[in-house]
Design a protein around this motif. Structure first.
Motif, short mmCIF file in Angstrom:
data_model
loop_
_atom_site.label_atom_id
_atom_site.label_comp_id
_atom_site.label_asym_id
_atom_site.label_seq_id
_atom_site.Cartn_x
_atom_site.Cartn_y
_atom_site.Cartn_z
N ASP A 92 0.82 -1.30 0.01
CA ASP A 92 -0.02 -0.09 0.09
C ASP A 92 0.71 1.13 -0.02
O ASP A 92 1.84 1.34 0.72
N ILE A 143 -6.70 8.15 -1.96
CA ILE A 143 -6.68 6.96 -3.12
C ILE A 143 -5.17 6.63 -2.65
O ILE A 143 -3.99 7.14 -2.50
N HIS A 144 -4.94 5.16 -2.85
CA HIS A 144 -3.86 4.42 -2.79
C HIS A 144 -3.75 3.63 -3.95
O HIS A 144 -4.34 3.02 -4.42
N SER A 170 -2.92 0.31 -3.89
CA SER A 170 -2.99 -0.88 -3.00
C SER A 170 -3.28 -2.04 -3.75
O SER A 170 -4.30 -2.16 -4.69
N SER A 184 -5.20 -4.91 -8.02
CA SER A 184 -5.79 -3.74 -7.38
C SER A 184 -6.47 -4.08 -6.16
O SER A 184 -7.68 -4.89 -6.49
N ASP A 229 -7.71 -1.20 -4.30
CA ASP A 229 -8.24 0.13 -4.22
C ASP A 229 -9.27 0.43 -5.39
O ASP A 229 -8.63 0.40 -6.48
N THR A 247 -7.93 3.11 -8.13
CA THR A 247 -6.82 2.45 -8.82
C THR A 247 -7.35 1.42 -9.74
O THR A 247 -6.82 1.31 -10.98
N TYR A 281 -17.79 4.92 -2.07
CA TYR A 281 -16.76 5.53 -1.36
C TYR A 281 -17.72 6.55 -0.50
O TYR A 281 -16.96 6.57 0.85
N THR A 291 -12.98 5.53 2.33
CA THR A 291 -11.98 4.87 1.81
C THR A 291 -12.44 4.27 0.51
O THR A 291 -13.58 4.02 0.23
N TRP A 292 -11.46 3.99 -0.36
CA TRP A 292 -11.71 3.16 -1.57
C TRP A 292 -11.35 1.66 -1.43
O TRP A 292 -11.29 0.90 -2.41
N ASN A 293 -10.66 1.15 -0.29
CA ASN A 293 -10.26 0.03 -0.14
C ASN A 293 -11.27 -0.97 -0.13
O ASN A 293 -12.05 -0.86 0.70
#
Length: 492
Positions: free
Chosen positions: A66, A75-76, A78, A130, A132, A135, A185, A195-197
């Motif tokens: 990450d 945004i990561h 990840s 991915s 995220d 991403t 999100y 979070t986008w995870n």
């Protein structure tokens, strides 16, 4: 730098290498070396994944990394993989490897063709690793953008029309998808820390059901457009028919799997309550896709259109199985993604090789090819038998797993649509046997076809590799099923 990032780095280095020379031998060398390295990385990843699981690592995702990419929006970069991701990466590597040899004599502008094809592969690999959502969407778009040029410049037939139609419809699906992931999100946290995870949302966020009711359809349709969901499938036959061989292989074999994978990973995983309540709508649509695609293939006379409509049917079966929401059916869905990816890549490779010799894809203008092109003809028969679900080949194990899982539902609605889906096997057998009988047997339709030569070394390598994979999956499916099931521990 992590190991998974090498799947992005290697194609990037290939793009840089392509810039130094336009010579066809140099371009081929770079393309082959890159494809071999990616294949080796995929096999090493599979071995490493088994080692980690054998050592007792029960984490949902392995080899995670990450890095903050855009801090203000959280945004990561990840990344991580489970068993399903590993199999999708392996499928991608196999098809890129075989597609490289199937495009050995690509003309014109071979360097530019392989550059765009490599960019497409970056998007596919990035999507599968991915974690995220932003991403993932970024790589998703990278995979879609090159399709316009690959079809519009190197395609055949109504290539400009097909390229534009494909691009507009997939971009429309992307618009639905982006609104959907924005909805996820902004509902990903009750504390304001959005979070986008995907893992964090699945484990910690409880998206309100009232929000799921509109987010789920957007995300499922957004990904479903790429998975040829009825009635948004119309781009697929035209796109496949006009695309060059390697693009058809990668498009049908891998790119369409992004739709099924996205539906599974985001729509079904993050919004299970809405999926359970609204699934009946999409079961009807996917059931139509399965039978409509098979019936559509019967009425076609162009080899590519026949395989394109077949892909609509088989990919509809993937979405159909995902909507059943039990472990057996979902295992079958992933196996179907693998099986269809391999056999449709084999089909499109063979069609491209036959077209390159006969200069026609019309089955009415071909006949007696078995005695003229015995190697290619036998390979086509094997691909056909895999498509219609012959035991011992990949299609049988995938489809049987789906049907068993789907029939686990005891209510009339699910069982009726399962029977409808099963009936597609009969229709598939009809058009496969019709095509085989028409083009491989009977009298030779064109005297010039008697002068044709059979497959050369690079064509034999590409087709043999795919046949080995199709037969291997059909005869030894246990390790694939176990790898998938171990990644579905959250499914009852």
């Amino acid at each position: 730098m992590t190991f998974l990032s090498l799947f992005i780095l290697v194609p990037v280095l290939m793009l840089i290498a392509f810039l130094f020379n336009r010579d066809i031998k140099y371009v081929r060398t770079v393309a082959v070396i890159g494809a071999v390295i990616e294949m080796a990385l995929a096999l090493v990843l599979l071995f490493m994944f088994y080692q980690e699981r054998g050592a007792g690592n029960t984490a949902e995702m392995l080899f995670t990394y990450d890095k903050v990419w855009f801090e203000s929006l959280n945004i990561h970069y990840s990344i991580g993989v489970d068993g399903i991701s590993v199999l999708m990466i392996l499928l991608t590597a196999i098809i890129i490897f075989t597609g490289t040899f199937a495009s050995w004599n690509m003309d014109p502008l071979p360097r530019d063709f392989f550059m765009w094809l490599t960019l497409l592969s970056i998007g596919v690999y990035g999507f599968f690793i991915s974690l995220d959502m932003f991403t993932m969407f970024f790589f998703y778009e990278i995979a879609l953008i090159p399709m316009y040029l690959l079809i519009g410049l190197w395609g055949t037939g109504r290539k400009e029309y097909s390229a534009m139609k494909l691009t507009l419809m997939l971009m429309g699906g992307s618009a639905f998808l982006f609104v959907g992931i924005l909805g996820i999100y902004f509902n990903s946290s009750t504390t304001g820390a959005f979070t986008w995870n995907i893992l964090e949302i699945a484990q910690n966020a409880a998206i309100p059901l009232s929000e799921q009711y509109w987010i789920f359809p957007l995300t499922f349709v957004g990904f479903g457009v790429l998975g040829a969901l009825f009635p948004f499938h119309t781009w697929s036959p035209d796109g496949h028919a006009s695309a060059p061989t390697a693009v058809s292989m990668l498009h049908a074999g891998v790119l369409m799997k992004l739709g099924g994978y996205g539906c599974f990973r985001i729509a079904m995983r993050l919004m299970p309550e809405a999926a359970d309540e609204l699934s009946w709508i999409f079961i009807i649509l996917t059931g139509i896709s399965v039978i409509y695609g098979a019936l559509g293939a019967i009425s076609q006379t162009d080899l590519k259109y026949i395989n394109a409509y077949s892909s609509v049917s088989h990919c509809g079966l993937v979405l159909f199985a995902i909507l059943m929401m039990n472990k057996t059916a979902m295992t079958g869905a992933v196996m179907q993604m693998l099986s269809h990816g391999l056999m449709t890549a084999l089909f499109f490779a063979l069609i491209g090789m036959i077209y390159g010799r006969t200069h026609t894809r019309d089955i009415r203008e071909m006949g007696g090819l078995m005695k003229i092109l015995p190697f290619l003809s036998v390979c086509y028969v094997i691909a056909g038998l895999a498509s219609l679900g012959l035991p011992g080949l990949s299609g049988f194990v995938a489809e049987m797993t789906i049907f068993v899982g789907s029939f686990e539902h005891s209510d009339m609605f699910h069982r009726v649509f399962t029977i409808i889906a099963i009936s597609s096997i009969v229709v598939t057998a009809v058009y496969i046997l019709k095509v085989v009988g028409k083009i491989l047997y009977g009298p030779v339709q064109d005297p010039h076809h008697l002068e044709l030569t059979d497959a050369v070394w690079h064509e034999r390598l590409a087709t043999a590799a795919l046949i080995i994979c199709v037969a291997g999956m059909g005869m030894f499916p246990g390790w694939i099923s176990d790898l998938i099931s171990s990644s579905l521990t959250y499914i009852k």
